[in-house]
Design a protein around this motif. Structure first.
Motif, short mmCIF file in Angstrom:
data_model
loop_
_atom_site.label_atom_id
_atom_site.label_comp_id
_atom_site.label_asym_id
_atom_site.label_seq_id
_atom_site.Cartn_x
_atom_site.Cartn_y
_atom_site.Cartn_z
N GLU A 12 44.81 61.67 -6.24
CA GLU A 12 43.79 61.98 -7.23
C GLU A 12 43.38 63.44 -7.11
OE1 GLU A 12 40.36 59.43 -7.59
OE2 GLU A 12 41.42 57.86 -6.50
N THR A 13 42.85 63.97 -8.19
CA THR A 13 42.28 65.31 -8.14
C THR A 13 40.78 65.20 -8.38
OG1 THR A 13 42.66 65.67 -10.49
CG2 THR A 13 44.36 66.44 -8.97
N CYS A 14 40.05 66.20 -7.92
CA CYS A 14 38.60 66.19 -8.11
C CYS A 14 38.13 67.62 -8.37
CB CYS A 14 37.89 65.59 -6.90
SG CYS A 14 38.03 66.56 -5.40
N SER A 15 36.89 67.74 -8.82
CA SER A 15 36.32 69.05 -9.10
C SER A 15 35.19 69.38 -8.12
CB SER A 15 35.82 69.10 -10.54
OG SER A 15 34.82 68.11 -10.72
N ASP A 16 35.20 68.74 -6.96
CA ASP A 16 34.17 68.97 -5.95
C ASP A 16 34.45 70.29 -5.23
OD1 ASP A 16 32.15 68.73 -4.12
OD2 ASP A 16 33.04 67.07 -3.00
N GLU A 17 33.47 71.18 -5.21
CA GLU A 17 33.66 72.47 -4.53
C GLU A 17 33.70 72.32 -3.02
OE1 GLU A 17 29.05 74.03 -4.41
OE2 GLU A 17 30.37 74.71 -6.01
N ASN A 18 33.20 71.20 -2.49
CA ASN A 18 33.24 70.95 -1.05
C ASN A 18 34.38 70.02 -0.66
OD1 ASN A 18 31.03 72.56 -0.37
ND2 ASN A 18 29.59 70.94 -0.88
N CYS A 75 38.00 62.47 -4.31
CA CYS A 75 39.43 62.17 -4.36
C CYS A 75 39.89 61.30 -3.19
CB CYS A 75 40.24 63.45 -4.41
SG CYS A 75 39.99 64.53 -2.99
N VAL A 76 39.07 61.16 -2.14
CA VAL A 76 39.41 60.32 -0.99
C VAL A 76 38.72 58.98 -1.19
CG1 VAL A 76 39.29 60.06 1.51
CG2 VAL A 76 39.63 62.32 0.51
N ASP A 77 39.48 57.89 -1.19
CA ASP A 77 38.94 56.57 -1.48
C ASP A 77 38.80 55.79 -0.18
OD1 ASP A 77 37.97 54.66 -3.18
OD2 ASP A 77 39.93 53.74 -3.52
N THR A 78 37.57 55.45 0.20
CA THR A 78 37.34 54.72 1.45
C THR A 78 36.18 53.76 1.30
OG1 THR A 78 36.98 54.96 3.83
CG2 THR A 78 35.82 56.48 2.41
N GLU A 79 36.15 52.74 2.16
CA GLU A 79 35.10 51.73 2.17
C GLU A 79 34.64 51.52 3.61
OE1 GLU A 79 36.91 48.28 0.56
OE2 GLU A 79 37.00 49.08 -1.49
N GLU A 80 33.59 50.72 3.77
CA GLU A 80 33.12 50.40 5.12
C GLU A 80 34.20 49.64 5.88
OE1 GLU A 80 29.30 48.58 5.52
OE2 GLU A 80 28.41 49.87 4.00
#
Length: 109
Positions: A12-18, A75-80
């Motif tokens: 995935e791509t994202c527009s998060d500056e961090n 863009c990083v997909d995670t769960e508990e």
């Protein structure tokens, strides 16, 4: 864009500056592994690490744990329950100075 670690870039791509992959956040210092304990905050996860500490008086080991808040890019997909790798960055807030860079294990799925 390579971030200097041996991790794969998310699909995935994202527009998060961090985001270390799609933004301009650089990683440096330690990389840690732990289990995601909480995903209740927005763009933040709490990663919990367990380790053993030797108690010399009793010549035994005691379990300790530390909880590290880390930035979670969209863009990083995670769960508990997932095991993740986090990397140290510049301070992002009062408590956050780590970012999730890789999901190692999907908590039993």
């Amino acid at each position: 864009m390579a971030i200097g670690l041996n991790v794969e870039q998310p699909e995935e791509t994202c527009s998060d500056e961090n985001c270390p992959f799609h933004g301009d956040l650089s990683v440096r210092g330690q990389t840690l592994e732990g289990e995601v304990a909480s995903t209740d905050m927005d763009k933040t996860v709490v990663v919990e690490r367990e380790y053993d500490v030797r108690v010399p008086k009793y010549d035994r080991y005691m379990k300790r744990r530390s909880r590290v808040p880390a930035h979670l890019p969209p863009c990083v997909d995670t769960e508990e329950g997932d095991t993740v790798r986090i990397a140290e960055t510049r301070p992002l807030s009062k408590t956050k100075s780590h970012v999730v860079v890789d999901v190692l294990d999907d908590g039993g799925e």
